[in-house]
Scaffold this motif. Sequence first.
Motif, PDB file in Angstrom:
ATOM      1  N   ASP A 130      -3.485  -1.083  -6.468  1.00  0.00           N
ATOM      2  CA  ASP A 130      -3.693  -0.140  -5.316  1.00  0.00           C
ATOM      3  C   ASP A 130      -3.131  -0.417  -4.118  1.00  0.00           C
ATOM      4  OD1 ASP A 130      -5.046   1.743  -7.292  1.00  0.00           O
ATOM      5  OD2 ASP A 130      -6.919   0.819  -6.932  1.00  0.00           O
ATOM      6  N   CYS A 144      -0.174   5.115  -4.257  1.00  0.00           N
ATOM      7  CA  CYS A 144      -0.137   3.528  -4.186  1.00  0.00           C
ATOM      8  C   CYS A 144       0.593   3.070  -5.608  1.00  0.00           C
ATOM      9  CB  CYS A 144      -1.650   3.316  -4.360  1.00  0.00           C
ATOM     10  SG  CYS A 144      -2.660   3.418  -2.810  1.00  0.00           S
ATOM     11  N   ASP A 146       0.389  -0.394  -8.495  1.00  0.00           N
ATOM     12  CA  ASP A 146       0.124  -1.899  -8.814  1.00  0.00           C
ATOM     13  C   ASP A 146       1.148  -2.709  -9.023  1.00  0.00           C
ATOM     14  OD1 ASP A 146      -2.429  -0.495  -9.099  1.00  0.00           O
ATOM     15  OD2 ASP A 146      -2.438  -0.741 -11.101  1.00  0.00           O
TER      16      ASP A 146
END
Length: 445
Positions: A130, A144, A146
Amino acid sequence: MIDSGNKRTMMKLRKWAVFFSMWACGLSLLHLVRVRSPRQLLLRTLKAMGEVLSPVLMLMGAAGAVIGARAGSPVAVITGWVGAALSLDYIVRVGRARANATQALPPGQRAAAARARPIRLRNTPRWQRDVPFWTNPESGETLCCDLWLPPREVQPSGLAILYLHGGGFFSCHKDFGTRFFFRYLAGQGHVVMDADYRLAPRADLHTIQADARRALAWLKANASALGADPQRVIVIGGSAGALLALLVAYTPGHPDLTPPDLAGIDLSVRGVVSYYGIVDLADLYHGLAPLMDRPARFEPAPEMFDRPLAKIGVHAGAWIKGAEPEAMRIYLRENAAMLRIGPRRGMKILLGGSPEEAPQMYDLFSPLHHAGPGSPPTLLFHGEHDYLLPPSGPRSLFRKLESAGVPAVYVEFPKTEHTFDLFLPRISPPARAALRHLSRFLAQF
């Protein structure tokens, strides 16, 4: 008493032999079946299970046949060996899937590709979840991603990878069925950005592809800090995400596709990879035409996924995909909503209408119409039995790239379905075969 005990033992053996053999034979026979419609959900699910579990089915069939021979069950022997043979044939065919490639790669790069590292998952990558990469100045909404970084004991390759998930533009999010894939890539020393983008119906395709470009811009701007080279970025996508990856790769700086906040920013990439991607939206529309005016036979209500039995199915599906149960629940709810919207209305939301009503939009957002001289090296994966996107599309794209002299590789897996890489990839023959081809492709950069 001994004879009676032996009879009971033989009866049990026959039951187990028939059980193993029938399951192996039944699922293995589905290798020969082609799913004709997205509405054939049960058939599609069982066929996908047969593909993924083919190594297990091969062993089950052989075990059933051997036990059946000992227990005196001809049915188990015949069905067991048939199932084992069909699954073995599928595994061999997938493993031998030929990579059709242009001859444009320089000899030095082909040699580097031949030295690709094997599939190993011995180290744990660094996973940052995130991480914000863009905030909408009007709504304040934040997108967002990862980040998957190489393990500290692995030497970085310098390569940065942007991954764009599939889901038909209406469903799915980052971190859904891709953890094995990203662990593998990070274990090879690559930096991976798994990015979210806004979904329909609140976003059209212009907005969605703009978010993909923003993710690419962020990755290039932060690559050095992450231990990668901003000039060595690869874009990978699956299904709808593959369309975004190909579109972004083939149209850097396109005036009609680049949002104003990215004007003048270098969005070029070194290569692009498509897993069973959409390459021509008009072809997609015409392929969905039989479903346009037919109501779905089963449109699950969102609340049904919270029922006790449904929860068991949700958790089982999450385990198979390697995802969180809540992520699977959200995915199913979004798919239920997409079914209620229907293909015709869905394409209108994305592109403003049919190919006859908005031909310029279909051409603008179809990677096939942008491929040509100057396109980056491209790797295309597709399944011969893809129920949603027939292989004619990527075949046409490969031929166009080939005629333009663009380094390109096309791998078509026999008797294989859509999303072949997202179910039990540790044992799935097409998923592992694709990783080997991908390793050789990435080794050239």
